[in-house]
Scaffold this active site. Structure first.
Site, PDB file in Angstrom:
ATOM      1  N   CYS A 164       0.727  -1.433   0.099  1.00  0.00           N
ATOM      2  CA  CYS A 164       0.082   0.032  -0.175  1.00  0.00           C
ATOM      3  C   CYS A 164       1.043   1.383   0.070  1.00  0.00           C
ATOM      4  O   CYS A 164       0.383   2.320  -0.219  1.00  0.00           O
ATOM      5  CB  CYS A 164      -0.948  -0.069   1.164  1.00  0.00           C
ATOM      6  SG  CYS A 164      -1.670  -1.597   1.388  1.00  0.00           S
TER       7      CYS A 164
ATOM      8  N   CYS B  52     -14.481  -0.032   6.304  1.00  0.00           N
ATOM      9  CA  CYS B  52     -13.577  -0.813   5.422  1.00  0.00           C
ATOM     10  C   CYS B  52     -13.594  -0.209   4.045  1.00  0.00           C
ATOM     11  O   CYS B  52     -14.669   0.013   3.512  1.00  0.00           O
ATOM     12  CB  CYS B  52     -13.573  -2.326   5.476  1.00  0.00           C
ATOM     13  SG  CYS B  52     -14.251  -3.035   7.185  1.00  0.00           S
TER      14      CYS B  52
ATOM     15  N   HIS C  70      -9.160   1.711  -3.037  1.00  0.00           N
ATOM     16  CA  HIS C  70      -7.594   1.365  -2.874  1.00  0.00           C
ATOM     17  C   HIS C  70      -7.026   0.507  -3.857  1.00  0.00           C
ATOM     18  O   HIS C  70      -6.769  -0.702  -3.429  1.00  0.00           O
ATOM     19  CB  HIS C  70      -7.624   0.966  -1.338  1.00  0.00           C
ATOM     20  CG  HIS C  70      -6.109   0.858  -0.825  1.00  0.00           C
ATOM     21  ND1 HIS C  70      -5.093   1.578  -1.469  1.00  0.00           N
ATOM     22  CD2 HIS C  70      -5.596   0.030   0.033  1.00  0.00           C
ATOM     23  CE1 HIS C  70      -4.103   1.082  -0.593  1.00  0.00           C
ATOM     24  NE2 HIS C  70      -4.233   0.175   0.148  1.00  0.00           N
TER      25      HIS C  70
END
Ligand SMILES: [Zn+2]
Lengths: 159, 396
Positions: free
Chosen positions: B92, B216, B343
């Site tokens: 990430c 989330c 993401h």
């Protein structure tokens, strides 16, 4: 037709959830031999005395490679845990319970808790290590394809 | 003998992102969309002006079956690199890591104008494969066999402990997603543009208690690209206000869960933040706008604390009192963050950099008036590694 025909029955390490545990692929294969004996072990440095987890072939504290196997407690206490009902990873069953446990003050780590129904576990519960078989890995040798047995560990509540 | 020893200022001069979401497009196509958006953002920069490319992508070997990715991307986006051509990966943090590498190369004189481009294709023809591949992100030999890899259980463990230690509530967690969804309404490239209210967030289905659906971030296909240049070139290549990279750091004190020093105070984040603030010569209170890694609502709350925006344990109150919203002390995730944008790992840090660049140039979709300093932050792996980049309107 499902799957890739020429991969039928073949073993691909790149898609394996578990690592190569056998001697020809892993200098720390003894970790798994000890698991089979019901022992949770790791390496300690003979030069500086530090213990590390997971086991190594080099001490990250002093860079010595003079390491020895030592036993860790196989009983501990649940510090905090979570239960997953949905989106459980491939190869695992719901509820998937993960806990941070304390091994008698020697080590804390995250482990799967097995043999435990949803809603049963409590913080402070005592747990003990269980060792279970994994699907074997396959290795090409001069004698053809051979299976290498594998094991891993989890913890279960002590009742 | 020629000695390259410069210490130059480095600017961010262009940025664009592809549509984020569940995409009917391949990895290489998403890279092209990101590059196209970046070129359109600053038409003065032509591919021939770019001498290097750094490609951020975490999972190409599993999800696109492609190594040697950087030359492939360069070929597809029209760049013929002559200073650097490489992929970088720290899950990430890959995108921000790429920005740090480009910054260092340009600062030292080893490169002049570098594109940092990140993309991820996460949705596979069979959904299970995505989740299976996620298990590669943790220590494969010692953590993954416990089924550790998919992040929700890890962050649920964090949330439980933070709630117990500091009295953080589920409502405070939900307020983070409500704020970020509201901010994301203005971002046409984000995955989710529907605002939610507190009741919706609180009554959503549980994922791993105490985390519910809107706590989330989603899995996302998407790409983003920025162009960094030495100050001299930047002056030729843009008429917009110059935005400088002022401080950077990437820190890691553990990887395996067994070696996590503290679940509710993230030491690597504190180390990275302190180093980046020191580089920039500023304090946390100088930051006007921040893009922090809200992979989960609890993450953003802890990040307020460990980035120094508030005292330890006060993160829940920080969101509740509106201090991270527009008009507050430091607006956080002004483009919607991971919770709204989604993401795509390699693209995320670059997407954040684009938002901070626009904020500091005064052209963000929702503008923080007069912003002079902006910060981006990513965490990666089992909360193991943290990456911080500070951008500023002034060179020093
Ligand atoms: Zn040692």
């Amino acid at each position: 037709m499902i799957g890739i025909p020429y991969l039928e029955g073949k073993y691909a390490a790149t898609m394996d959830l578990y690592s190569q545990q056998s001697k020809e692929f892993n200098r720390n294969y003894k970790f798994y031999e000890h698991l089979r004996e019901g022992r949770l072990t790791t390496t300690r440095c003979r030069s500086c005395g530090q213990r590390m987890y997971p086991p190594r072939v080099m001490c990250p504290y002093c860079t010595s490679d003079d390491l020895e196997w030592v036993d860790l407690p196989t009983r501990g206490k649940v510090l905090v845990f979570v239960e997953q009902y949905q989106g459980v990873p491939q190869g695992f069953e719901a509820p998937h319970i993960l806990a941070i446990i304390d091994l008698q003050g020697e080590l804390r780590f995250t482990t799967r808790i097995v043999n435990c129904k949803a809603g049963e576990l409590k913080e402070g519960d005592e747990v003990r290590m269980v060792v279970f078989p994994l699907p074997p890995s396959l290795v090409e040798t001069r004698n053809g394809i051979e299976e290498r047995e594998r094991v891993f560990y989890a913890f279960e509540p002590v009742r | 003998m020629k000695v390259v020893s410069m210490d130059r200022n480095v600017c961010i001069i262009a940025g664009g992102m592809s549509q984020f979401g569940v995409r009917e497009a391949s990895l290489r196509e998403i890279f092209q969309e990101a590059a196209k958006a970046c070129y359109e953002d600053n038409p003065a920069v032509k591919p021939k002006d770019i001498d290097g490319i750094i490609v951020a992508s975490a999972y190409p070997e599993r999800r696109a079956f492609q190594t040697h990715l950087a030359p492939l991307v360069a070929e597809h986006v029209g760049i013929k690199p002559r200073s650097i051509c490489i992929r970088c990966e720290v899950l990430c943090g890959s995108g921000s890591g790429g920005i740090i590498l480009a910054y260092g190369l340009i600062k030292s004189g080893a490169a002049d104008v570098v594109m940092v481009i990140g993309a991820e294709k996460t949705y596979m023809p069979q959904r299970w494969e995505t989740f299976y591949s996620e298990l590669a992100s943790q220590d494969h030999e010692f953590d993954a066999p416990h089924g550790i890899g998919l992040p929700p259980p890890i962050f649920a463990l964090v949330a439980k402990q933070h709630m117990k230690q500091y009295g953080t509530t589920e409502e405070q967690l939900a307020m983070v997603s409500v704020k970020n969804r509201r901010n994301g309404m203005n971002n046409p490239m984000g995955q989710f543009r529907q605002p939610i209210d507190l009741d919706t967030a609180m009554s959503a289905r549980p994922i791993v208690p105490p985390l519910k659906l809107y706590d989330c971030c989603a899995l996302t296909d998407g790409g983003a690209a920025v162009i960094l240049a030495c100050e001299e070139k930047a002056k030729d290549l843009t008429d917009r206000p110059l935005v400088y990279i002022r401080g950077t750091a990437q820190a890691s004190v553990h990887n395996m869960s067994a070696n996590m020093p503290n679940w509710t105070t993230w030491e690597s984040l504190k180390i990275a933040a302190q180093k980046a603030y020191r580089d920039a010569g500023i304090r946390p209170s100088d930051i006007d706008v921040a893009e922090t890694h809200d992979c989960f609502t609890i993450s953003e709350i802890i990040e307020y604390e460990d980035l120094g925006f508030c005292e330890k344990g006060e993160g829940g109150r920080f969101i509740q009192e509106g201090k991270s919203d527009f008009g507050g002390q430091v607006p956080v995730n002004t483009d919607g963050g991971l919770l709204s944008c989604g993401h795509p790992f390699g693209a995320t840090g670059i997407r954040q950099g684009i938002e901070i660049m626009k904020q500091l140039q005064g052209r963000a979709a929702r503008q923080v008036e007069g912003a002079r300093f902006g910060l981006t932050h990513n965490l990666s792996g089992g909360i193991a590694t943290h990456t911080v980049v500070i951008y500023g309107r002034d060179k020093d």
